[in-house]
Design a protein around this motif. Sequence first.
Motif, PDB file in Angstrom:
ATOM      1  N   ILE A 236       0.805  -1.228   0.000  1.00  0.00           N
ATOM      2  CA  ILE A 236       0.000   0.000   0.000  1.00  0.00           C
ATOM      3  C   ILE A 236       0.836   1.276   0.000  1.00  0.00           C
ATOM      4  CG2 ILE A 236      -1.863  -1.201   1.180  1.00  0.00           C
ATOM      5  CD1 ILE A 236      -1.190   0.302   3.722  1.00  0.00           C
ATOM      6  N   PHE A 237       2.101   1.210   0.427  1.00  0.00           N
ATOM      7  CA  PHE A 237       2.931   2.417   0.454  1.00  0.00           C
ATOM      8  C   PHE A 237       3.666   2.561  -0.880  1.00  0.00           C
ATOM      9  CE2 PHE A 237       3.272   1.521   5.250  1.00  0.00           C
ATOM     10  CZ  PHE A 237       2.072   2.183   5.483  1.00  0.00           C
ATOM     11  N   VAL A 238       2.929   2.990  -1.890  1.00  0.00           N
ATOM     12  CA  VAL A 238       3.519   3.120  -3.226  1.00  0.00           C
ATOM     13  C   VAL A 238       4.177   4.484  -3.429  1.00  0.00           C
ATOM     14  CG1 VAL A 238       1.976   1.442  -4.261  1.00  0.00           C
ATOM     15  CG2 VAL A 238       1.267   3.831  -4.153  1.00  0.00           C
ATOM     16  N   ARG A 239       3.837   5.453  -2.597  1.00  0.00           N
ATOM     17  CA  ARG A 239       4.459   6.778  -2.650  1.00  0.00           C
ATOM     18  C   ARG A 239       5.084   7.084  -1.288  1.00  0.00           C
ATOM     19  NH1 ARG A 239       0.370  11.203  -4.713  1.00  0.00           N
ATOM     20  NH2 ARG A 239       2.302  12.390  -4.595  1.00  0.00           N
ATOM     21  N   ASN A 240       6.203   7.811  -1.318  1.00  0.00           N
ATOM     22  CA  ASN A 240       6.921   8.145  -0.067  1.00  0.00           C
ATOM     23  C   ASN A 240       7.137   6.876   0.768  1.00  0.00           C
ATOM     24  OD1 ASN A 240       6.808  10.959  -0.712  1.00  0.00           O
ATOM     25  ND2 ASN A 240       4.729  11.024   0.098  1.00  0.00           N
ATOM     26  N   THR A 241       7.626   5.845   0.103  1.00  0.00           N
ATOM     27  CA  THR A 241       7.708   4.524   0.734  1.00  0.00           C
ATOM     28  C   THR A 241       8.581   4.537   1.984  1.00  0.00           C
ATOM     29  OG1 THR A 241       7.506   3.575  -1.483  1.00  0.00           O
ATOM     30  CG2 THR A 241       8.144   2.084   0.290  1.00  0.00           C
ATOM     31  N   GLY A 242       9.738   5.202   1.916  1.00  0.00           N
ATOM     32  CA  GLY A 242      10.623   5.250   3.071  1.00  0.00           C
ATOM     33  C   GLY A 242       9.985   5.943   4.253  1.00  0.00           C
ATOM     34  N   THR A 243       9.327   7.073   3.983  1.00  0.00           N
ATOM     35  CA  THR A 243       8.647   7.825   5.047  1.00  0.00           C
ATOM     36  C   THR A 243       7.564   6.979   5.697  1.00  0.00           C
ATOM     37  OG1 THR A 243       9.050   9.925   3.916  1.00  0.00           O
ATOM     38  CG2 THR A 243       7.292   9.891   5.556  1.00  0.00           C
ATOM     39  N   MET A 244       6.727   6.337   4.885  1.00  0.00           N
ATOM     40  CA  MET A 244       5.597   5.590   5.418  1.00  0.00           C
ATOM     41  C   MET A 244       6.036   4.319   6.142  1.00  0.00           C
ATOM     42  SD  MET A 244       3.150   7.560   4.805  1.00  0.00           S
ATOM     43  CE  MET A 244       1.791   6.525   5.326  1.00  0.00           C
ATOM     44  N   MET A 245       7.064   3.656   5.641  1.00  0.00           N
ATOM     45  CA  MET A 245       7.574   2.468   6.331  1.00  0.00           C
ATOM     46  C   MET A 245       8.138   2.843   7.695  1.00  0.00           C
ATOM     47  SD  MET A 245       7.285  -0.554   4.998  1.00  0.00           S
ATOM     48  CE  MET A 245       7.013  -1.434   3.457  1.00  0.00           C
ATOM     49  N   ASN A 246       8.918   3.916   7.741  1.00  0.00           N
ATOM     50  CA  ASN A 246       9.469   4.363   9.027  1.00  0.00           C
ATOM     51  C   ASN A 246       8.371   4.823   9.969  1.00  0.00           C
ATOM     52  OD1 ASN A 246      12.628   4.611   9.384  1.00  0.00           O
ATOM     53  ND2 ASN A 246      12.209   4.922   7.213  1.00  0.00           N
ATOM     54  N   LEU A 247       7.331   5.467   9.426  1.00  0.00           N
ATOM     55  CA  LEU A 247       6.222   5.922  10.263  1.00  0.00           C
ATOM     56  C   LEU A 247       5.476   4.736  10.865  1.00  0.00           C
ATOM     57  CD1 LEU A 247       4.444   8.206  11.351  1.00  0.00           C
ATOM     58  CD2 LEU A 247       3.143   8.112   9.208  1.00  0.00           C
ATOM     59  N   SER A 248       5.236   3.702  10.064  1.00  0.00           N
ATOM     60  CA  SER A 248       4.531   2.534  10.586  1.00  0.00           C
ATOM     61  C   SER A 248       5.344   1.851  11.685  1.00  0.00           C
ATOM     62  CB  SER A 248       4.231   1.542   9.451  1.00  0.00           C
ATOM     63  OG  SER A 248       5.413   1.077   8.851  1.00  0.00           O
ATOM     64  N   HIS A 249       6.658   1.773  11.510  1.00  0.00           N
ATOM     65  CA  HIS A 249       7.509   1.166  12.535  1.00  0.00           C
ATOM     66  C   HIS A 249       7.693   2.088  13.747  1.00  0.00           C
ATOM     67  CE1 HIS A 249       8.442  -1.644   9.289  1.00  0.00           C
ATOM     68  NE2 HIS A 249       8.869  -2.455  10.226  1.00  0.00           N
TER      69      HIS A 249
ATOM     70  N   ARG B  73      12.682   7.022  13.875  1.00  0.00           N
ATOM     71  CA  ARG B  73      11.820   6.448  12.842  1.00  0.00           C
ATOM     72  C   ARG B  73      10.736   7.436  12.411  1.00  0.00           C
ATOM     73  NH1 ARG B  73      11.053   0.003  14.487  1.00  0.00           N
ATOM     74  NH2 ARG B  73      13.009  -0.654  13.481  1.00  0.00           N
ATOM     75  N   LEU B  74      10.341   8.300  13.317  1.00  0.00           N
ATOM     76  CA  LEU B  74       9.317   9.290  12.972  1.00  0.00           C
ATOM     77  C   LEU B  74       9.874  10.389  12.082  1.00  0.00           C
ATOM     78  CD1 LEU B  74       6.430  10.375  13.398  1.00  0.00           C
ATOM     79  CD2 LEU B  74       7.264  11.536  15.450  1.00  0.00           C
ATOM     80  N   PHE B  75      11.101  10.830  12.358  1.00  0.00           N
ATOM     81  CA  PHE B  75      11.632  12.007  11.673  1.00  0.00           C
ATOM     82  C   PHE B  75      12.601  11.714  10.530  1.00  0.00           C
ATOM     83  CE2 PHE B  75      10.658  13.735  16.011  1.00  0.00           C
ATOM     84  CZ  PHE B  75       9.648  14.600  15.607  1.00  0.00           C
ATOM     85  N   LEU B  76      13.214  10.540  10.513  1.00  0.00           N
ATOM     86  CA  LEU B  76      14.225  10.262   9.493  1.00  0.00           C
ATOM     87  C   LEU B  76      13.656   9.643   8.217  1.00  0.00           C
ATOM     88  CD1 LEU B  76      17.262   8.935  11.589  1.00  0.00           C
ATOM     89  CD2 LEU B  76      16.832  11.244  10.728  1.00  0.00           C
ATOM     90  N   GLY B  77      12.393   9.222   8.266  1.00  0.00           N
ATOM     91  CA  GLY B  77      11.781   8.636   7.081  1.00  0.00           C
ATOM     92  C   GLY B  77      11.863   9.512   5.842  1.00  0.00           C
ATOM     93  N   PRO B  78      11.485  10.806   5.936  1.00  0.00           N
ATOM     94  CA  PRO B  78      11.577  11.673   4.751  1.00  0.00           C
ATOM     95  C   PRO B  78      12.999  11.807   4.210  1.00  0.00           C
ATOM     96  CG  PRO B  78      10.172  12.677   6.424  1.00  0.00           C
ATOM     97  CD  PRO B  78      10.808  11.481   7.059  1.00  0.00           C
ATOM     98  N   ILE B  79      14.003  11.691   5.096  1.00  0.00           N
ATOM     99  CA  ILE B  79      15.397  11.794   4.643  1.00  0.00           C
ATOM    100  C   ILE B  79      15.757  10.580   3.793  1.00  0.00           C
ATOM    101  CG2 ILE B  79      17.809  11.868   5.401  1.00  0.00           C
ATOM    102  CD1 ILE B  79      16.902  13.435   7.844  1.00  0.00           C
ATOM    103  N   THR B  80      15.269   9.400   4.190  1.00  0.00           N
ATOM    104  CA  THR B  80      15.559   8.204   3.392  1.00  0.00           C
ATOM    105  C   THR B  80      14.965   8.320   1.992  1.00  0.00           C
ATOM    106  OG1 THR B  80      13.597   6.973   4.132  1.00  0.00           O
ATOM    107  CG2 THR B  80      15.575   6.789   5.477  1.00  0.00           C
ATOM    108  N   ASP B  81      13.779   8.922   1.892  1.00  0.00           N
ATOM    109  CA  ASP B  81      13.184   9.127   0.567  1.00  0.00           C
ATOM    110  C   ASP B  81      13.972  10.135  -0.248  1.00  0.00           C
ATOM    111  OD1 ASP B  81      10.943   7.380   0.425  1.00  0.00           O
ATOM    112  OD2 ASP B  81       9.848   8.650   1.826  1.00  0.00           O
ATOM    113  N   ARG B  82      14.538  11.143   0.437  1.00  0.00           N
ATOM    114  CA  ARG B  82      15.232  12.217  -0.274  1.00  0.00           C
ATOM    115  C   ARG B  82      16.615  11.787  -0.769  1.00  0.00           C
ATOM    116  NH1 ARG B  82      14.666  17.689  -0.610  1.00  0.00           N
ATOM    117  NH2 ARG B  82      12.869  17.574   0.791  1.00  0.00           N
ATOM    118  N   ILE B  83      17.398  11.120   0.072  1.00  0.00           N
ATOM    119  CA  ILE B  83      18.780  10.794  -0.322  1.00  0.00           C
ATOM    120  C   ILE B  83      18.916   9.379  -0.874  1.00  0.00           C
ATOM    121  CG2 ILE B  83      19.673  12.395   1.414  1.00  0.00           C
ATOM    122  CD1 ILE B  83      20.522  10.007   3.095  1.00  0.00           C
TER     123      ILE B  83
END
Length: 416
Positions: A134-147, A272-282
């Motif tokens: 289900i996390f087809v967009r912003n996958t890194g952010t959403m995976m980290n958020l779920s964890h 895990r809450l804050f670093l998810g967007p960084i994984t998507d970016r870099i």
Amino acid sequence: MTSERPDTKSRLSRNYKLQLATVFVGFLVFGFSENIKGPAIPRIQTSFGIDEMQLGTLLSLNALGYLLACTFTAFLVRKLGIKRVSLFAFGSMTLSGILIFLSHHYSAFSVSYFLMYIGNGILEIALAILGARIFVRNTGTMMNLSHFFYGLSSTVAPMIASGLMTVTVLSWELDWRGMYLLILSLSVIPMIPALFASFPGDELAENERIPWSSLMRDRTVWLLVLILTFGVVSELAVGGWLVNYLEKAYGWESASASGMLSAFFLCFTFARLFLGPITDRIGFTLSLIIFSGFSGLCTIAAIAAGQAGAILFAAAGIGIAPVYPTIMAFIAKRYRRQSDTVITFTVTLMGIGNVIGNYLIGAITQSFKAGDTARADAGLMRGLQAGYSFIALCALLCSATGIILYRRLKKRNELL
């Protein structure tokens, strides 16, 4: 046609919310079920009059049940669909709570506890597959958020368990049986959105799935297994060894040492809450290299600095936290149509590696400790430092393996 679009979008929106509720609340329940045993184990031991050997055997068999569940979950998903498997996982955990509550003989309790770990194993794989689908967009952010939700419940689970075991209802103390019944009954909550949601991916034909023979030949998958294993060993070992290290190496009181462990989990959870967007970016691969390397260096610096650098043990949680969800995000992106098979394969081998890794930590500690029989205190200190240095080494090996993966993918123009 135009008039149907808003209704279609509305239905999709409602379904996505139900999907998110299933995953997020599922991870909350998963964190609770895995981490309430700490305060309960001494009372369980007293209730049944079992010794440490029997207790160790019980926990070992449950770990085996967890691994077995991980191995057959992908098969269940192919045959029954992810929705039914998720409902089965939540339902089995609820049932295990009822059976644990009714268990007044050790044999009955052992079977009930084993069922709970089977449910945990199925749930871990099922939630990872759900996230991958289900996390087809912003996958890194959403995976980290779920964890993040898993980390949140893991942090408070021991405190809630301790509190519930002392609660009295109508002159009846809940104790550990009532606590397990209440906590595991929470599994009913994510069953509700799962029941009304629809999940993608079950329509994939059998001949479209990646065969195990191809998976075994995929070097990228084996690198993912190594990264995940090194990362998870470094992550989970902290819970078992940090308090022991601080108490025996520095003479800290139990409350102070436990406070540092809580600080580690706090850093871990919010990373895990804050670093998810960084994984998507870099990028996922570069994130694995940087974050796990940071964790390893923090741990080495903490050991070298002594008591003055003890806070760095907690800071290491920032780096190691994104490893697991980032690997899941990587699999979701690269193997989207075969994510259930790849996730099962990697998590199962990671579980085996984790058992070996924790054994090695104990063996290294004991080996270095026994090396100086003339000075027991110095030998103990050296043993503890060597054992905990292996935890740091695992984080650094996680980063080094990430570099190998990065070079492989860059050469093939497949970087994620």
